[in-house]
Design an enzyme around this catalytic site. Structure first.
Site, PDB file in Angstrom:
ATOM      1  N   GLY A 122      11.412 -51.063  -1.792  1.00 29.41           N
ATOM      2  CA  GLY A 122      10.258 -50.318  -1.279  1.00 29.41           C
ATOM      3  C   GLY A 122       9.415 -49.805  -2.432  1.00 29.41           C
ATOM      4  O   GLY A 122       9.810 -49.880  -3.599  1.00 29.41           O
ATOM      5  N   LEU A 123       8.270 -49.269  -2.066  1.00 29.52           N
ATOM      6  CA  LEU A 123       7.322 -48.740  -3.062  1.00 29.52           C
ATOM      7  C   LEU A 123       7.933 -47.615  -3.882  1.00 29.52           C
ATOM      8  O   LEU A 123       8.895 -46.968  -3.429  1.00 29.52           O
ATOM      9  CB  LEU A 123       6.092 -48.160  -2.334  1.00 29.52           C
ATOM     10  CG  LEU A 123       5.182 -49.125  -1.584  1.00 29.52           C
ATOM     11  CD1 LEU A 123       4.149 -48.320  -0.772  1.00 29.52           C
ATOM     12  CD2 LEU A 123       4.486 -50.071  -2.561  1.00 29.52           C
ATOM     13  N   SER A 124       7.366 -47.373  -5.026  1.00 27.87           N
ATOM     14  CA  SER A 124       7.737 -46.184  -5.789  1.00 27.87           C
ATOM     15  C   SER A 124       7.446 -44.962  -4.906  1.00 27.87           C
ATOM     16  O   SER A 124       6.396 -44.891  -4.266  1.00 27.87           O
ATOM     17  CB  SER A 124       6.879 -46.124  -7.064  1.00 27.87           C
ATOM     18  OG  SER A 124       7.154 -44.954  -7.785  1.00 27.87           O
ATOM     19  N   GLY A 125       8.399 -44.054  -4.831  1.00 26.65           N
ATOM     20  CA  GLY A 125       8.210 -42.853  -4.017  1.00 26.65           C
ATOM     21  C   GLY A 125       8.498 -43.050  -2.543  1.00 26.65           C
ATOM     22  O   GLY A 125       8.334 -42.130  -1.737  1.00 26.65           O
ATOM     23  N   SER A 126       8.936 -44.245  -2.160  1.00 30.34           N
ATOM     24  CA  SER A 126       9.214 -44.488  -0.731  1.00 30.34           C
ATOM     25  C   SER A 126      10.499 -43.778  -0.300  1.00 30.34           C
ATOM     26  O   SER A 126      10.694 -43.496   0.891  1.00 30.34           O
ATOM     27  CB  SER A 126       9.321 -46.001  -0.454  1.00 30.34           C
ATOM     28  OG  SER A 126      10.361 -46.577  -1.216  1.00 30.34           O
ATOM     29  N   GLY A 127      11.400 -43.528  -1.251  1.00 35.14           N
ATOM     30  CA  GLY A 127      12.642 -42.816  -0.914  1.00 35.14           C
ATOM     31  C   GLY A 127      13.900 -43.597  -1.230  1.00 35.14           C
ATOM     32  O   GLY A 127      14.996 -43.203  -0.800  1.00 35.14           O
ATOM     33  N   LYS A 128      13.799 -44.684  -1.974  1.00 31.64           N
ATOM     34  CA  LYS A 128      14.981 -45.510  -2.283  1.00 31.64           C
ATOM     35  C   LYS A 128      16.099 -44.674  -2.915  1.00 31.64           C
ATOM     36  O   LYS A 128      17.240 -44.707  -2.461  1.00 31.64           O
ATOM     37  CB  LYS A 128      14.603 -46.660  -3.248  1.00 31.64           C
ATOM     38  CG  LYS A 128      13.530 -47.587  -2.729  1.00 31.64           C
ATOM     39  CD  LYS A 128      13.204 -48.691  -3.725  1.00 31.64           C
ATOM     40  CE  LYS A 128      12.624 -48.233  -5.049  1.00 31.64           C
ATOM     41  NZ  LYS A 128      11.321 -47.545  -4.973  1.00 31.64           N
ATOM     42  N   SER A 129      15.769 -43.943  -3.961  1.00 30.83           N
ATOM     43  CA  SER A 129      16.795 -43.168  -4.680  1.00 30.83           C
ATOM     44  C   SER A 129      17.310 -42.026  -3.809  1.00 30.83           C
ATOM     45  O   SER A 129      18.521 -41.762  -3.784  1.00 30.83           O
ATOM     46  CB  SER A 129      16.230 -42.581  -5.975  1.00 30.83           C
ATOM     47  OG  SER A 129      15.671 -43.601  -6.761  1.00 30.83           O
ATOM     48  N   SER A 180      11.741 -54.146  -6.449  1.00 30.45           N
ATOM     49  CA  SER A 180      11.899 -55.587  -6.173  1.00 30.45           C
ATOM     50  C   SER A 180      10.775 -56.082  -5.262  1.00 30.45           C
ATOM     51  O   SER A 180      11.004 -56.417  -4.110  1.00 30.45           O
ATOM     52  CB  SER A 180      13.283 -55.889  -5.587  1.00 30.45           C
ATOM     53  OG  SER A 180      13.697 -54.958  -4.615  1.00 30.45           O
TER      54      SER A 180
HETATM   55  N1  LIG Z   1       4.038 -50.484 -13.444  1.00 27.58           N
HETATM   56  C1  LIG Z   1       5.031 -49.950 -12.733  1.00 27.58           C
HETATM   57  N2  LIG Z   1       5.236 -50.358 -11.454  1.00 27.58           N
HETATM   58  C2  LIG Z   1       6.242 -49.819 -10.748  1.00 27.58           C
HETATM   59  N3  LIG Z   1       7.115 -48.880 -11.209  1.00 27.58           N
HETATM   60  C3  LIG Z   1       6.945 -48.455 -12.496  1.00 27.58           C
HETATM   61  C4  LIG Z   1       5.891 -48.967 -13.295  1.00 27.58           C
HETATM   62  N4  LIG Z   1       5.961 -48.357 -14.500  1.00 27.58           N
HETATM   63  C5  LIG Z   1       7.010 -47.520 -14.474  1.00 27.58           C
HETATM   64  N5  LIG Z   1       7.602 -47.566 -13.260  1.00 27.58           N
HETATM   65  C6  LIG Z   1       8.844 -46.827 -12.971  1.00 27.58           C
HETATM   66  O1  LIG Z   1       9.862 -47.833 -12.903  1.00 27.58           O
HETATM   67  C7  LIG Z   1      10.576 -47.742 -11.687  1.00 27.58           C
HETATM   68  C8  LIG Z   1      10.699 -49.124 -10.998  1.00 27.58           C
HETATM   69  O2  LIG Z   1      11.658 -49.902 -11.661  1.00 27.58           O
HETATM   70  P1  LIG Z   1      12.322 -51.106 -10.886  1.00 27.58           P
HETATM   71  O3  LIG Z   1      13.312 -51.675 -11.828  1.00 27.58           O
HETATM   72  O4  LIG Z   1      12.804 -50.642  -9.564  1.00 27.58           O
HETATM   73  O5  LIG Z   1      11.079 -52.101 -10.691  1.00 27.58           O
HETATM   74  S1  LIG Z   1      11.094 -53.627 -10.248  1.00 27.58           S
HETATM   75  O6  LIG Z   1      12.099 -53.776  -9.186  1.00 27.58           O
HETATM   76  O7  LIG Z   1      11.441 -54.439 -11.423  1.00 27.58           O
HETATM   77  O8  LIG Z   1       9.741 -53.913  -9.771  1.00 27.58           O
HETATM   78  C9  LIG Z   1       9.791 -46.828 -10.765  1.00 27.58           C
HETATM   79  O9  LIG Z   1      10.792 -46.055 -10.119  1.00 27.58           O
HETATM   80  P2  LIG Z   1      10.725 -45.655  -8.577  1.00 27.58           P
HETATM   81  O10 LIG Z   1       9.554 -44.700  -8.494  1.00 27.58           O
HETATM   82  O11 LIG Z   1      12.039 -44.973  -8.365  1.00 27.58           O
HETATM   83  O12 LIG Z   1      10.566 -46.859  -7.724  1.00 27.58           O
HETATM   84  C10 LIG Z   1       8.892 -46.029 -11.705  1.00 27.58           C
HETATM   85  O13 LIG Z   1       9.522 -44.809 -12.032  1.00 27.58           O
HETATM   86  N1  LIG Z   2      12.592 -39.017   5.152  1.00 28.78           N
HETATM   87  C1  LIG Z   2      12.639 -39.117   3.806  1.00 28.78           C
HETATM   88  N2  LIG Z   2      13.483 -40.000   3.231  1.00 28.78           N
HETATM   89  C2  LIG Z   2      13.523 -40.117   1.870  1.00 28.78           C
HETATM   90  N3  LIG Z   2      12.762 -39.382   1.029  1.00 28.78           N
HETATM   91  C3  LIG Z   2      11.915 -38.483   1.555  1.00 28.78           C
HETATM   92  C4  LIG Z   2      11.819 -38.323   2.963  1.00 28.78           C
HETATM   93  N4  LIG Z   2      10.892 -37.367   3.212  1.00 28.78           N
HETATM   94  C5  LIG Z   2      10.430 -36.945   2.018  1.00 28.78           C
HETATM   95  N5  LIG Z   2      11.042 -37.597   1.003  1.00 28.78           N
HETATM   96  C6  LIG Z   2      10.766 -37.354  -0.425  1.00 28.78           C
HETATM   97  O1  LIG Z   2      10.147 -38.521  -0.974  1.00 28.78           O
HETATM   98  C7  LIG Z   2      10.463 -38.628  -2.360  1.00 28.78           C
HETATM   99  C8  LIG Z   2      11.041 -40.014  -2.599  1.00 28.78           C
HETATM  100  O2  LIG Z   2      11.302 -40.167  -3.977  1.00 28.78           O
HETATM  101  P1  LIG Z   2      12.364 -41.170  -4.535  1.00 28.78           P
HETATM  102  O3  LIG Z   2      13.627 -41.103  -3.747  1.00 28.78           O
HETATM  103  O4  LIG Z   2      12.454 -40.944  -6.004  1.00 28.78           O
HETATM  104  O5  LIG Z   2      11.666 -42.572  -4.211  1.00 28.78           O
HETATM  105  P2  LIG Z   2      11.874 -43.987  -4.928  1.00 28.78           P
HETATM  106  O6  LIG Z   2      13.284 -44.018  -5.451  1.00 28.78           O
HETATM  107  O7  LIG Z   2      11.620 -44.986  -3.849  1.00 28.78           O
HETATM  108  O8  LIG Z   2      10.852 -44.032  -6.018  1.00 28.78           O
HETATM  109  C9  LIG Z   2      11.468 -37.517  -2.680  1.00 28.78           C
HETATM  110  O9  LIG Z   2      10.770 -36.460  -3.257  1.00 28.78           O
HETATM  111  C10 LIG Z   2      11.994 -37.135  -1.292  1.00 28.78           C
HETATM  112  O10 LIG Z   2      12.420 -35.792  -1.223  1.00 28.78           O
END
Ligand SMILES: Nc1ncnc2c1ncn2[C@@H]1O[C@H](COP(=O)(O)OS(=O)(=O)O)[C@@H](OP(=O)(O)O)[C@H]1O
Ligand SMILES: Nc1ncnc2c1ncn2[C@@H]1O[C@H](COP(=O)(O)OP(=O)(O)O)[C@@H](O)[C@H]1O
Length: 207
Positions: free
Chosen positions: A39-46, A113
């Site tokens: 999923g997107l960055s910030g979608s909630g994967k971690s 991914s």
């Molecule tokens: N250009 C760009 N695009 C997307 N994400 C970026 C980028 N630069 C740095 N980051 C940080 O790297 C995290 C994503 O790493 P991933 O290994 O999950 O990426 S990928 O699967 O290879 O696309 C991602 O973490 P998440 O926010 O947890 O998804 C970001 O913190």
């Molecule tokens: N229903 C939900 N499920 C997962 N995360 C949520 C939800 N609602 C709000 N959030 C917030 O969204 C953010 C997701 O961040 P994070 O888990 O780091 O995403 P990712 O790993 O996809 O980048 C966190 O701040 C989390 O508290």
């Protein structure tokens, strides 16, 4: 074992052991599997992976998290975010996930991914080796992910300080048939965890 990329090494031989995957599952009391959170960055994967890990630990199930941000500090520290580097990132973590799943662990792999093809390769690595694989789509609108912006990365991407940021100026190809689809902008974290646990139970992976 099936190979998914061309192998350069020659004169290498597979060496089997005497303890089977079934033996390991019997020791642990559950099967191994890879849950692939995409999923997107910030979608909630971690966030979802951390909560699922805790819920599994409470049930006595051994799990292990592999997370993009963490893995990029270590084994994949030589990779960036071009399509080629993301492909190699996913290939390596796919192989690591496969090995962990073979040990009997419930692997929680959280990587953006963004490409179909890369995720399909990871699925193939598992399925060709009779290992369980579940794609979990951590689905969240770009608007919601951007308004969360837990690391301030969307702000930087909009300001042009990060180039090739997924969802802004780089693609995200959403899964078409994930085993599990969680709308984190519409569900609570508790419901998401429950859906994952239920799905593992229904497949007979955990009790
Ligand atoms: N250009 C760009 N695009 C997307 N994400 C970026 C980028 N630069 C740095 N980051 C940080 O790297 C995290 C994503 O790493 P991933 O290994 O999950 O990426 S990928 O699967 O290879 O696309 C991602 O973490 P998440 O926010 O947890 O998804 C970001 O913190
Ligand atoms: N229903 C939900 N499920 C997962 N995360 C949520 C939800 N609602 C709000 N959030 C917030 O969204 C953010 C997701 O961040 P994070 O888990 O780091 O995403 P990712 O790993 O996809 O980048 C966190 O701040 C989390 O508290």
């Amino acid at each position: 074992m099936t190979e998914v990329v061309e192998r350069k090494a020659t004169n290498i031989h597979w060496h089997d052991g005497d303890v089977t995957r079934g033996d390991r599952a019997a020791m642990l009391g559950h099967k191994g599997v890879t849950l692939w959170f995409t999923g997107l960055s910030g979608s909630g994967k971690s966030t979802v992976a951390v909560a699922v890990e805790k819920a599994l630990a409470a049930r006595g199930v051994l799990s292990y998290r592999l997370d993009g941000d963490n893995i990029r500090h270590g084994i994949n520290s030589n990779l960036g975010f071009s399509a080629e580097d993301r492909q190699e990132n996913i290939r390596r973590v796919g192989e690591i996930s496969r090995l962990f799943a073979d040990t009997g662990v419930v692997v929680l792999s959280s990587f953006i991914s963004p490409y179909f093809e890369d995720r399909a390769l990871v699925r193939k690595m598992h399925e060709d080796n009779d290992l369980l694989f579940m794609e979990v789509f951590i689905d969240c609108s770009l608007e919601a992910a951007e308004s969360r912006d837990p690391k301030g990365l969307y702000k930087k991407a909009r300001a042009g300080e990060i180039r090739g940021f997924t969802g802004i100026d780089d693609p995200y190809e959403a899964p078409l048939q994930p085993e599990l689809h969680l709308r984190t902008d519409q569900m609570t974290l508790e419901d998401e965890v429950e859906a994952v646990i239920k799905s593992l139970q229904e497949r007979g992976i955990i009790i």
